[in-house]
Enzyme design. Structure first.
Site, short mmCIF file in Angstrom:
data_model
loop_
_atom_site.label_atom_id
_atom_site.label_comp_id
_atom_site.label_asym_id
_atom_site.label_seq_id
_atom_site.Cartn_x
_atom_site.Cartn_y
_atom_site.Cartn_z
N GLN A 63 -25.80 -4.38 8.89
CA GLN A 63 -26.36 -4.13 7.57
C GLN A 63 -27.42 -5.16 7.20
O GLN A 63 -28.43 -4.83 6.59
CB GLN A 63 -25.24 -4.11 6.52
CG GLN A 63 -24.33 -2.90 6.62
CD GLN A 63 -25.09 -1.59 6.58
OE1 GLN A 63 -25.85 -1.32 5.66
NE2 GLN A 63 -24.89 -0.76 7.60
N ASN A 70 -29.27 3.51 -0.05
CA ASN A 70 -27.90 3.00 -0.19
C ASN A 70 -27.85 1.49 -0.40
O ASN A 70 -27.12 1.02 -1.29
CB ASN A 70 -27.06 3.37 1.04
CG ASN A 70 -26.87 4.86 1.21
OD1 ASN A 70 -26.60 5.33 2.29
ND2 ASN A 70 -27.04 5.62 0.13
N HIS A 85 -32.53 18.50 2.86
CA HIS A 85 -33.03 17.65 3.94
C HIS A 85 -32.00 17.34 5.02
O HIS A 85 -32.37 16.91 6.12
CB HIS A 85 -33.59 16.34 3.37
CG HIS A 85 -32.58 15.26 3.18
ND1 HIS A 85 -31.71 15.22 2.11
CD2 HIS A 85 -32.29 14.17 3.93
CE1 HIS A 85 -30.94 14.16 2.20
NE2 HIS A 85 -31.27 13.50 3.30
N ASP A 86 -30.70 17.56 4.76
CA ASP A 86 -29.68 17.33 5.79
C ASP A 86 -28.69 18.49 5.91
O ASP A 86 -27.59 18.31 6.45
CB ASP A 86 -28.91 16.03 5.50
CG ASP A 86 -29.56 14.80 6.10
OD1 ASP A 86 -30.25 14.95 7.12
OD2 ASP A 86 -29.41 13.70 5.53
N PHE A 139 -30.39 -4.18 9.24
CA PHE A 139 -30.93 -2.93 8.69
C PHE A 139 -31.77 -3.21 7.45
O PHE A 139 -32.86 -2.65 7.28
CB PHE A 139 -29.75 -2.01 8.36
CG PHE A 139 -30.13 -0.70 7.75
CD1 PHE A 139 -31.07 0.13 8.34
CD2 PHE A 139 -29.52 -0.27 6.57
CE1 PHE A 139 -31.40 1.36 7.77
CE2 PHE A 139 -29.84 0.94 6.00
CZ PHE A 139 -30.79 1.76 6.60
N HIS A 141 -24.08 13.00 0.14
CA HIS A 141 -25.33 12.31 0.48
C HIS A 141 -26.53 13.11 -0.03
O HIS A 141 -27.48 12.53 -0.57
CB HIS A 141 -25.42 12.14 2.00
CG HIS A 141 -26.76 11.69 2.48
ND1 HIS A 141 -27.30 10.45 2.19
CD2 HIS A 141 -27.71 12.34 3.23
CE1 HIS A 141 -28.50 10.34 2.75
NE2 HIS A 141 -28.77 11.47 3.37
N HIS A 184 -23.41 12.42 6.41
CA HIS A 184 -24.46 13.42 6.15
C HIS A 184 -23.84 14.71 5.62
O HIS A 184 -23.86 15.76 6.28
CB HIS A 184 -25.27 13.68 7.42
CG HIS A 184 -26.12 12.52 7.84
ND1 HIS A 184 -25.73 11.64 8.83
CD2 HIS A 184 -27.33 12.09 7.40
CE1 HIS A 184 -26.67 10.72 8.99
NE2 HIS A 184 -27.64 10.96 8.13
#
Length: 803
Positions: free
Chosen positions: A666, A618, A497-498, A669, A461, A457
């Site tokens: 993954q 991603n 946003h991060d 996810f 990113h 983050h």
């Protein structure tokens, strides 16, 4: 239906899967998780299928041959219902027909063959009169005034609700034929009892749904609407009210009247009984709807139930599967956690005595002194490799930009470079009178507030999400839909946003009783902090990039940015997904088939999901980039796990570097989070996101192939495992839904773990017909033999204790 699908040859040229020489269908590629029967179904019967678990309305039969020089015969009667246990289905007209004629209902089987031929011709050739312009542009009267007032709705001019407005007055939902080749997500499974639902009844079954042109409707509110439309049309047929002028709610183009005398008494009673059954189902659904809940919450609760079942099944297979299930459940399901908060250290106590009057994390930086409009570099930052950087930035409008290469070439200033390039590309500097030196000053200040020591983050990113949002905004489906102010808000929200992300999760901050958690009352802690820092930095010297906006524009932009960034809280994922899917499917089964986006709620919902998709993009990027992002997020997770271990806390799922299954995480996810989200987005902008879905499938296949296959443990290990079973994990979901059945509440099951010191991993994720991906034949046979000897005993990932 299986017999129908296999007996009718595909029409030549009707689909990409057909060869050019005739009707023979090509076999689907091996990596596509679908059956091949959909290539063989004729295009003369486009239809939407709706899924709910209790009843079934028979599908319309193919049209009968018409004798020449004679009026068409009466419409054929519905076929008998399918065998018991079949998934309940409801039919509505296809997206192609719906867009072309603005809303056929599910009694489309009564239309003349000529109308069906026109539909088939439009689908096969793409010829759609009246839609020559961009599919999602505003009408011509909006082109000069196509501004959406956040407070007051659409600007002056022709209203999108005006009946004379062209079909292009909004976002037109396209028929999703190509999508039918691809494996659907778990959302398309039956919502009936999981253990009693046979594989053949899944969304991907050739019996249930392998029909070219099907589009399954899964959100409850859209199902209710479609069922009520069925009731309305059946009532009209039974009472001979077909000649009545079509209403605005249910336009019927050229629907022939049905003479009651042509229907036998038995068929008449059958149709009446099915209509009553349909109405009863609608009433049952509406009785569970509480006035304080939105209709999309029906879908959210349903999706959570279904995901809970999938995760419970996954957790039973192995310790690594259990850990993946815990991670997904804790991160994406907005669960309330009961944790024992550790006692703060003396240093932490002293730190907490400081006043909370200012936003933490804001640093005093000076970037403006060296910047003037005359000396600003080409891309906003000084670099010795400007030409190479320019070459990389030629792909700024393409999906899969090599953002790591840009970070390297720009001296670790990817956010500044990409934001500056996008603002120039979209002419936002001129539109909103933003001084270029002010923009660069703010961007460099913002980028400095991303932590360089945070693995994932960070500013790279942020730059990736900004560029992904930029590409999604440029999709042909959304051309001219959003205003410049909305575009500015979405890109700005993506950039902040991060910001000032500490590299730990919201739950970690809550569990450690952090200052941020106290300030924001444990609610979207980091997201609120990112917004506070992002807007606070606008107050720094020469950083106010919105200085020339009107007061109303600033208020509107701030409101949109807040709504978008708060929606990036991953615990809100299911609610966000349910909202979007309900909106899309509701429009599919209503009369227009056009998503007007004529109010703030609908427009911000699309923007929220757009940035959320970019934030979870991603796995949709080229594999080289995806693997780098995976390495980074796992490094960040492991650092958090180390901090939790040092504090004596329970280590969060996927944060224990000693026993995390990266590959399996993954695959899970993608199956349970990324695929359902991008699948819904692809439905919204169809066919613009098909390449993205293809890449997602390929990447999932790659990670699946890298999971080590587990040999069956030796008999001694099995015996040791039975003696050393650890505490069982159970999923529980608290849904705000009264009247939920006991089977839904108690659907979580327990997992038995094996503590043998084996490095093997068992692959278990969602498949097109089951929730388990089969291993090779030898391993599968061994697993079956093992299961018979010791039921529900998992295979341990390693000898370390479970978290």
């Amino acid at each position: 239906m299986e017999a129908e699908g296999s007996s009718v040859p595909a029409r030549a040229g009707s689909h990409e899967g057909s060869d050019s020489s005739g009707g023979a269908a090509l076999k689907a590629p091996k990596h596509l998780w679908r059956h091949e029967q959909h290539h063989q179904y004729p295009l003369r019967q486009p239809q939407f299928r709706l899924l709910h678990p209790h009843h079934h309305l028979p599908p319309p039969p193919p049209p009968s041959p018409q004798p020449q020089l004679q009026p068409p015969p009466p419409p054929p009667l519905p076929p008998p219902p399918p065998p018991p246990g079949a998934t309940r289905g409801r039919y509505a007209s296809s997206g192609a027909s719906r867009v072309r004629h603005r809303g056929y209902s599910d009694t489309e089987r009564y239309l003349y063959c000529r109308a069906m031929d026109r539909t088939s011709y439009a689908v096969e050739t793409g010829h759609r009169p009246g839609l020559k312009k961009s599919r999602m542009s505003w009408p011509s009267s909006f082109q000069g005034l196509r501004r959406f007032d956040v407070d007051n709705g659409t600007s002056a001019g022709r209203s999108p609700l005006d009946p004379m407005t062209s079909p292009g007055s909004g976002l037109i939902l396209q028929a999703n034929f190509v999508h039918s080749q691809r494996r659907e997500s778990f959302l398309y499974r039956s919502d009936s009892d999981y253990d009693l639902s046979p594989k053949s009844m899944s969304r991907n079954s050739s019996i249930a749904s392998d029909i070219h042109g099907d589009d399954l409707i899964v959100t409850p509110f859209a199902q209710v609407l479609a069922s009520l439309r069925t009731v309305r049309n059946n009532f009209a047929a039974l009472t001979n009210l077909q000649d009545r002028a079509p209403s605005k709610r249910s336009p019927m183009c050229n629907q022939p009247s049905i003479n009651k005398a042509t229907i036998t008494e038995e068929a008449y009673q059958k149709l009446a009984s099915e209509t009553l059954e349909e109405l009863d189902w609608c009433l049952d659904q509406l009785e569970t709807l509480q006035t304080r809940h939105s209709v999309s919450e029906m879908a959210s609760n349903k999706f959570k139930r279904m995901l809970n079942r999938e995760l419970t099944h996954l957790s039973e297979m192995s310790r690594s599967g259990n850990q993946v299930s815990e991670y997904i459940s804790n991160t994406f399901l907005d669960k309330q956690h009961e944790v024992e908060i550790p006692s703060p250290t003396q240093k932490e106590k002293e730190k907490k005595k400081r006043p909370m009057s200012q936003i933490s994390g804001v640093k005093k930086l000076m970037h403006s002194s060296s910047l003037t409009n005359s000396c600003i570099p080409r891309f906003g930052v000084k670099t010795e490799q400007e030409d190479v950087l320019a070459k990389e930035l030629e792909d700024v409008n393409k999906w899969g930009l090599h953002v790591f290469r840009i970070a390297e070439l720009s001296g670790n200033r990817p956010l500044t470079v990409i934001m500056h390039t996008i603002f120039q590309e979209r002419d936002l500097l001129k539109t909103f009178k933003i001084p270029v030196d002010t923009l660069i000053t703010y961007l460099m200040t913002l980028e400095d507030h991303y932590h360089a020591d945070v693995a994932y983050h960070n500013n790279i990113h942020a730059a990736d999400v900004v560029q992904s949002t930029h590409v999604l905004l440029s999709t042909p489906a959304l051309e001219a839909v959003f205003t410049d102010l909305e575009i500015l808000a979405a890109i700005f929200a993506s950039a902040i946003h991060d910001v000032d992300h500490p590299g730990v999760s919201n739950q970690f901050l809550i569990n450690t009783n952090s200052e941020l958690a106290l300030m924001y009352n444990d609610s979207s802690v980091l997201e609120n902090h990112h917004l506070a820092v992002g807007f606070k930095l606008l107050q720094e010297e020469n950083c106010d990039i919105f200085q020339n906006l009107t007061k109303k524009q600033r208020q509107s932009l701030r409101k949109m940015a807040i709504d978008i960034v708060l929606a990036t809280d991953m615990s809100k994922h299911m609610n966000l997904l349910a909202d979007l899917k309900t909106m899309v499917e509701t429009k599919k089964v209503t009369s227009s088939g056009v998503l007007l986006l004529d109010n703030y709620s609908d427009r911000i919902q699309v923007l929220q999901n757009m940035v959320h998709c970019a934030d979870l993009s991603n796995p949709t990027k080229p594999l080289q980039l995806y693997r780098q992002w995976t390495d980074r997020i796992m490094e960040e997770f492991f650092r958090q796990g180390d901090r939790e271990r040092e504090r004596g806390m329970e280590i969060s799922p996927m944060c224990d570097k000693h026993n995390a299954s990266v590959e399996k995480s993954q695959v899970g996810f993608i199956d349970y989070i990324v695929h359902p989200l991008w699948e819904t987005w692809a439905d919204l902008v169809h066919p613009d996101a098909q390449d993205i879905l293809d890449t997602l499938e390929d990447n999932r296949e790659w990670y699946q192939s890298t999971i080590p296959q587990s040999p069956s443990p030796a008999p001694d290990d099995q015996e040791d495992g039975r003696q050393g079973q650890t505490e069982k994990f159970q999923f529980e979901l608290t849904l705000e839904e009264d009247g939920e059945s006991d089977t839904e509440k108690d659907s979580g099951s327990q997992v038995e773990e094996d503590t043998s010191c084996s490095d093997s991993k068992t692959l278990c994720t969602q498949d097109s017909e089951s929730t388990e991906i089969p291993l090779d034949e030898q391993v599968e046979e061994e697993a079956v033999a093992e299961e018979e000897s010791q039921p529900q005993t998992g295979v341990a990932d390693d000898c370390c204790p479970d978290t």
